[in-house]
Motif scaffolding. Structure first.
Motif, PDB file in Angstrom:
ATOM      1  N   ALA A  18      37.153 -18.612  47.935  1.00 49.93           N
ATOM      2  CA  ALA A  18      38.279 -19.109  48.731  1.00 49.93           C
ATOM      3  C   ALA A  18      39.546 -18.306  48.444  1.00 49.93           C
ATOM      4  O   ALA A  18      39.723 -17.791  47.332  1.00 49.93           O
ATOM      5  N   PRO A  19      40.438 -18.204  49.433  1.00 46.76           N
ATOM      6  CA  PRO A  19      41.693 -17.479  49.207  1.00 46.76           C
ATOM      7  C   PRO A  19      42.460 -17.950  47.966  1.00 46.76           C
ATOM      8  O   PRO A  19      42.997 -17.127  47.221  1.00 46.76           O
ATOM      9  N   SER A  20      42.473 -19.245  47.711  1.00 46.28           N
ATOM     10  CA  SER A  20      43.170 -19.744  46.522  1.00 46.28           C
ATOM     11  C   SER A  20      42.481 -19.272  45.238  1.00 46.28           C
ATOM     12  O   SER A  20      43.143 -18.999  44.229  1.00 46.28           O
ATOM     13  N   ALA A  21      41.156 -19.145  45.268  1.00 51.83           N
ATOM     14  CA  ALA A  21      40.425 -18.649  44.102  1.00 51.83           C
ATOM     15  C   ALA A  21      40.635 -17.151  43.915  1.00 51.83           C
ATOM     16  O   ALA A  21      40.664 -16.664  42.779  1.00 51.83           O
ATOM     17  N   LEU A  22      40.772 -16.420  45.020  1.00 52.81           N
ATOM     18  CA  LEU A  22      41.099 -14.990  44.907  1.00 52.81           C
ATOM     19  C   LEU A  22      42.404 -14.823  44.139  1.00 52.81           C
ATOM     20  O   LEU A  22      42.505 -14.037  43.200  1.00 52.81           O
ATOM     21  N   ARG A  23      43.416 -15.597  44.561  1.00 48.38           N
ATOM     22  CA  ARG A  23      44.733 -15.508  43.923  1.00 48.38           C
ATOM     23  C   ARG A  23      44.643 -15.949  42.462  1.00 48.38           C
ATOM     24  O   ARG A  23      45.210 -15.300  41.577  1.00 48.38           O
ATOM     25  N   ALA A  24      43.921 -17.028  42.199  1.00 47.54           N
ATOM     26  CA  ALA A  24      43.779 -17.510  40.823  1.00 47.54           C
ATOM     27  C   ALA A  24      43.131 -16.444  39.940  1.00 47.54           C
ATOM     28  O   ALA A  24      43.569 -16.197  38.816  1.00 47.54           O
ATOM     29  N   GLY A  25      42.093 -15.796  40.465  1.00 52.84           N
ATOM     30  CA  GLY A  25      41.433 -14.740  39.711  1.00 52.84           C
ATOM     31  C   GLY A  25      42.358 -13.574  39.427  1.00 52.84           C
ATOM     32  O   GLY A  25      42.362 -13.024  38.319  1.00 52.84           O
ATOM     33  N   LEU A  26      43.163 -13.209  40.410  1.00 52.18           N
ATOM     34  CA  LEU A  26      44.118 -12.115  40.210  1.00 52.18           C
ATOM     35  C   LEU A  26      45.199 -12.498  39.212  1.00 52.18           C
ATOM     36  O   LEU A  26      45.757 -11.632  38.537  1.00 52.18           O
ATOM     37  N   ASP A  27      45.474 -13.790  39.113  1.00 59.03           N
ATOM     38  CA  ASP A  27      46.440 -14.283  38.118  1.00 59.03           C
ATOM     39  C   ASP A  27      45.789 -14.505  36.748  1.00 59.03           C
ATOM     40  O   ASP A  27      46.451 -14.962  35.816  1.00 59.03           O
ATOM     41  N   GLY A  28      44.493 -14.229  36.641  1.00 57.93           N
ATOM     42  CA  GLY A  28      43.793 -14.371  35.373  1.00 57.93           C
ATOM     43  C   GLY A  28      43.305 -15.773  35.059  1.00 57.93           C
ATOM     44  O   GLY A  28      42.888 -16.047  33.940  1.00 57.93           O
ATOM     45  N   ASP A  29      43.325 -16.661  36.053  1.00 61.63           N
ATOM     46  CA  ASP A  29      42.933 -18.056  35.836  1.00 61.63           C
ATOM     47  C   ASP A  29      41.454 -18.251  36.171  1.00 61.63           C
ATOM     48  O   ASP A  29      41.094 -18.719  37.252  1.00 61.63           O
ATOM     49  N   ARG A  30      40.607 -17.884  35.242  1.00 63.84           N
ATOM     50  CA  ARG A  30      39.162 -17.973  35.455  1.00 63.84           C
ATOM     51  C   ARG A  30      38.719 -19.416  35.677  1.00 63.84           C
ATOM     52  O   ARG A  30      37.819 -19.686  36.477  1.00 63.84           O
ATOM     53  N   ARG A  31      39.336 -20.353  34.995  1.00 67.29           N
ATOM     54  CA  ARG A  31      38.949 -21.769  35.140  1.00 67.29           C
ATOM     55  C   ARG A  31      39.156 -22.257  36.579  1.00 67.29           C
ATOM     56  O   ARG A  31      38.318 -22.981  37.115  1.00 67.29           O
ATOM     57  N   ALA A  32      40.250 -21.849  37.208  1.00 70.05           N
ATOM     58  CA  ALA A  32      40.494 -22.248  38.600  1.00 70.05           C
ATOM     59  C   ALA A  32      39.431 -21.663  39.528  1.00 70.05           C
ATOM     60  O   ALA A  32      38.996 -22.318  40.478  1.00 70.05           O
ATOM     61  N   VAL A  33      39.008 -20.437  39.246  1.00 70.65           N
ATOM     62  CA  VAL A  33      37.944 -19.822  40.039  1.00 70.65           C
ATOM     63  C   VAL A  33      36.646 -20.606  39.840  1.00 70.65           C
ATOM     64  O   VAL A  33      35.928 -20.893  40.799  1.00 70.65           O
ATOM     65  N   GLU A  34      36.346 -20.974  38.605  1.00 71.65           N
ATOM     66  CA  GLU A  34      35.142 -21.757  38.320  1.00 71.65           C
ATOM     67  C   GLU A  34      35.163 -23.094  39.055  1.00 71.65           C
ATOM     68  O   GLU A  34      34.150 -23.500  39.642  1.00 71.65           O
ATOM     69  N   LEU A  35      36.300 -23.754  39.043  1.00 70.15           N
ATOM     70  CA  LEU A  35      36.408 -25.045  39.749  1.00 70.15           C
ATOM     71  C   LEU A  35      36.210 -24.860  41.247  1.00 70.15           C
ATOM     72  O   LEU A  35      35.534 -25.665  41.893  1.00 70.15           O
ATOM     73  N   SER A  36      36.787 -23.824  41.809  1.00 67.73           N
ATOM     74  CA  SER A  36      36.657 -23.567  43.234  1.00 67.73           C
ATOM     75  C   SER A  36      35.207 -23.263  43.620  1.00 67.73           C
ATOM     76  O   SER A  36      34.722 -23.737  44.645  1.00 67.73           O
ATOM     77  N   LEU A  37      34.524 -22.488  42.796  1.00 70.37           N
ATOM     78  CA  LEU A  37      33.146 -22.103  43.095  1.00 70.37           C
ATOM     79  C   LEU A  37      32.121 -23.128  42.627  1.00 70.37           C
ATOM     80  O   LEU A  37      30.957 -23.046  43.005  1.00 70.37           O
ATOM     81  N   ASP A  38      32.558 -24.078  41.787  1.00 67.20           N
ATOM     82  CA  ASP A  38      31.645 -25.011  41.144  1.00 67.20           C
ATOM     83  C   ASP A  38      30.543 -24.234  40.420  1.00 67.20           C
ATOM     84  O   ASP A  38      29.349 -24.448  40.610  1.00 67.20           O
ATOM     85  N   ALA A  39      31.005 -23.265  39.602  1.00 66.98           N
ATOM     86  CA  ALA A  39      30.080 -22.363  38.924  1.00 66.98           C
ATOM     87  C   ALA A  39      30.719 -21.821  37.652  1.00 66.98           C
ATOM     88  O   ALA A  39      31.941 -21.842  37.496  1.00 66.98           O
ATOM     89  N   THR A  40      29.875 -21.299  36.779  1.00 65.41           N
ATOM     90  CA  THR A  40      30.341 -20.586  35.596  1.00 65.41           C
ATOM     91  C   THR A  40      30.631 -19.145  36.002  1.00 65.41           C
ATOM     92  O   THR A  40      29.771 -18.484  36.600  1.00 65.41           O
TER      93      THR A  40
END
Length: 185
Positions: A18-40
């Motif tokens: 998701a676009p919000s997870a793209l931004r979170a990943g670029l900001d270094g927030d791996r946990r937000a990406v995990e929550l968005s993807l429902d994955a490790t």
């Protein structure tokens, strides 16, 4: 749980980032990406964020690119991210016209500790099947560095034929491969 826009293969889910997870990943927030993807999600995605940067830039230019954008390659059983796959654009971009009309280019990465297990072949096959069944796309392009023997081997295994080469401003010389399934049922 399988989401409506997931692409499913026997062992994998190809889940849109998701676009919000793209931004979170670029900001270094791996946990937000995990929550968005429902994955490790391994640190590989945050440590090598080119796919996130690319997807965010394309979506800023064209929101209709979203279904073609970056997808996490997830193992169905464990919901562990093992890589990512994406199309470089929507179908029939101008830059592909010298090679094939009504084609779409894709790229993929399988993280180093997950290679040699057939995940790339399965993910690419699922992505091409989705493009064909959902959007009627039957021509696929892959550009591969001459020294990337595993990807050249995968392209050959899938039936791609080398049709040219070009110089990418970032990656240097790349061979251009085409798989034309447009006349097949």
């Amino acid at each position: 749980m399988i989401r409506q826009d997931d692409i499913e293969t026997p062992r994998l889910l190809l889940r849109l980032i998701a676009p919000s997870a793209l931004r979170a990943g670029l900001d270094g927030d791996r946990r937000a990406v995990e929550l968005s993807l429902d994955a490790t999600v391994p640190s590989d995605l945050i440590d090598e964020p080119d796919v996130l940067r690319y997807a965010e830039a394309r979506l800023a230019e064209d929101i209709d690119y979203l279904p073609w954008s970056a997808r996490a390659i997830l193992l169905k059983e464990s919901r562990r991210m093992v890589g990512h796959v994406r199309f470089h654009s929507r179908p029939d971009p101008d830059y592909l016209h010298p090679y094939a009309r009504h084609a779409v280019e894709f790229g993929y990465v399988v993280f180093a500790d997950c290679r040699r297990r057939g995940y790339a072949e399965e993910a690419v096959g699922g992505l091409m099947r989705w493009a064909g069944e959902t959007h009627g796309v039957g021509r696929f392009v892959a550009t591969i560095a001459p020294d990337n023997q595993p990807s050249i081997g995968l392209a050959a295994k899938l039936g791609f034929k080398r049709i040219g080469e070009h110089v990418d401003p970032v990656d240097g010389i790349e061979y251009v491969y085409l798989l034309d399934l447009s006349g097949r049922p």
